[in-house]
Motif scaffolding. Structure first.
Motif, short mmCIF file in Angstrom:
data_model
loop_
_atom_site.label_atom_id
_atom_site.label_comp_id
_atom_site.label_asym_id
_atom_site.label_seq_id
_atom_site.Cartn_x
_atom_site.Cartn_y
_atom_site.Cartn_z
N ALA A 187 0.74 -1.17 -0.01
CA ALA A 187 0.16 -0.02 -0.04
C ALA A 187 0.97 1.10 -0.05
O ALA A 187 2.07 1.23 0.45
N GLY A 188 0.15 2.46 -0.47
CA GLY A 188 1.14 3.71 -0.50
C GLY A 188 0.58 4.67 -0.90
O GLY A 188 -0.60 4.53 -1.33
N TYR A 189 1.05 5.85 -1.19
CA TYR A 189 0.52 6.95 -1.90
C TYR A 189 1.52 7.73 -2.65
O TYR A 189 2.79 7.43 -2.39
N VAL A 190 1.50 8.50 -3.70
CA VAL A 190 2.42 9.27 -4.48
C VAL A 190 1.82 10.58 -4.09
O VAL A 190 0.66 10.97 -4.40
N LEU A 191 2.48 11.59 -3.55
CA LEU A 191 2.02 12.98 -3.42
C LEU A 191 2.91 14.01 -4.37
O LEU A 191 4.00 13.71 -4.55
N TYR A 192 1.91 14.59 -5.03
CA TYR A 192 2.31 15.63 -6.20
C TYR A 192 2.39 16.85 -5.38
O TYR A 192 1.48 17.65 -5.31
N GLY A 193 3.54 17.29 -4.96
CA GLY A 193 3.88 18.45 -4.34
C GLY A 193 4.91 19.19 -5.03
O GLY A 193 5.13 18.95 -6.03
N PRO A 194 5.72 20.18 -4.19
CA PRO A 194 6.87 20.73 -4.90
C PRO A 194 7.88 19.61 -5.19
O PRO A 194 8.44 20.05 -6.60
N SER A 195 8.01 18.50 -4.57
CA SER A 195 8.73 17.14 -5.23
C SER A 195 7.60 16.28 -5.32
O SER A 195 6.64 16.02 -4.58
N THR A 196 7.68 15.27 -6.10
CA THR A 196 6.80 14.04 -6.42
C THR A 196 7.59 13.09 -5.49
O THR A 196 8.67 12.47 -5.33
N MET A 197 6.68 12.66 -4.24
CA MET A 197 7.10 11.73 -3.54
C MET A 197 6.31 10.61 -3.05
O MET A 197 4.97 10.72 -3.56
N MET A 198 6.77 9.42 -2.72
CA MET A 198 5.62 8.34 -2.48
C MET A 198 6.28 7.64 -1.16
O MET A 198 7.48 7.33 -0.80
#
Length: 325
Positions: free
Chosen positions: A148-159
């Motif tokens: 399970a997880g998420y990908v965060l689309y912010g100033p950098s793309t993080m998972m």
């Protein structure tokens, strides 16, 4: 820095699961690019349609859902998909070994103000005796998730990602297109002085939650005898990312507006994956009446109350419910 493949291998993930995660992330990288283009790509604003939840779909919601659906369906690893944007399950490869559930674009209302949004996903084994279009295949408790997880689309793309061997945070290196391990084995502090809740819903909460929040707001003058800060991103991925990075408690509790809906957040593609990440990072995740990952789903779009984050603070919050009983 260690690459995603190396960490997954070290964590003992089977090859087919590694390949599936990489395939899923290929879709997320495309979403990341579309998000970064914003209004330049003509993807902001709303469509005229609603999803199964009765919510107006954003253009980027629809695009993100299609990207992930196409990517996973073509992979061969996936038997079926459940998505927040689909009325029912989407059959893929009848011989596929995995089920994937996702919220393609959590916090999509934030797109028009250029704020945090992300993709949330969970992966489970597919029962081989069921047909690919059978929704009951997804009715497994969260304890059956393999990733399970998420990908965060912010100033950098993080998972943030877990396969059951700890929670790790990766950052997308756009120079070569791969995710690099930047925060290994994240541990959520057991104590905190930050909380996240949509306070505009206060009049609909049950008495124990009202009492708990009132005591937080009372600060040093109240029974908790310390000051708390409130933070609210209006995208679960943003709020949970903050909790993984520095601790806190996040709540979307039961409220009495619609007795047929136990909570706001969806069990399969929001609550369960975030609970898995949180528990693997030393935190706690509960509905207010029991562990989130032990809830047996009754339908794919089921909603549940959510209380998760720093272990001691979640336990304190739950103690208010216990006192009421």
């Amino acid at each position: 820095m260690k690459r995603l493949n190396s960490q997954l291998q070290q964590d003992g993930a089977p090859l087919e699961l590694i390949l599936l995660i990489r395939t899923l992330l290929a879709g997320c990288k495309e979403i990341s690019f579309r998000v970064s283009q914003g209004a330049l790509a003509g993807v902001l604003g709303s469509t005229l349609s609603e999803n199964v939840q009765g919510e107006t779909q954003k253009k980027l919601d629809v695009i993100s859902n299609q990207i992930l659906k196409d990517t996973l369906r073509d992979s061969g690893y996936v038997k079926a998909i459940s998505s927040e944007e689909e009325d029912t399950v989407v059959p893929c490869n009848p011989e596929g070994n995995y089920l994937v559930s996702f919220d393609p674009l959590d916090g999509s209302s934030n797109t028009e103000i250029n704020s945090l949004i992300g993709t949330i996903f969970s992966i489970a084994h597919a029962p081989q005796w069921m047909e690919a279009d059978d929704p009951s295949a997804f009715l497994q408790p969260g304890t059956q998730m393999v990733a399970a997880g998420y990908v965060l689309y912010g100033p950098s793309t993080m998972m943030a990602l877990t396969t059951g061997r700890g929670t790790h945070i990766y950052t997308l290196d756009k120079t070569h297109g791969g995710f690099l391990l930047t925060h290994p084995n994240v541990q959520v502090p057991e104590q905190t002085s930050e909380f996240s809740i949509n306070a505009s819903n206060q009049r609909h909460w049950e008495a124990p939650m009202k009492a708990y929040i009132a005591d937080l707001l009372a600060g040093t003058d109240g029974p908790r005898e310390k000051n708390f800060n409130m933070r609210w991103v209006a995208a679960m991925v943003g709020d949970i990312h903050r909790l993984l990075c520095r601790g806190g408690i996040f709540m979307y509790p039961y409220d009495n507006r619609n007795p047929s809906k136990a909570g706001k957040l969806r069990l399969l593609y929001e609550a369960n994956p975030m609970a898995f990440l949180m528990e693997q990072a030393g935190g706690m995740a509960d509905t207010g009446t029991g562990r989130i990952m032990e809830v047996m789903p009754t339908e794919i779009h089921q909603r549940v109350p959510v209380i998760l984050g720093s272990k001691e603070e979640v336990e304190t919050c739950l103690s208010y419910q216990n006192k009421a009983e």
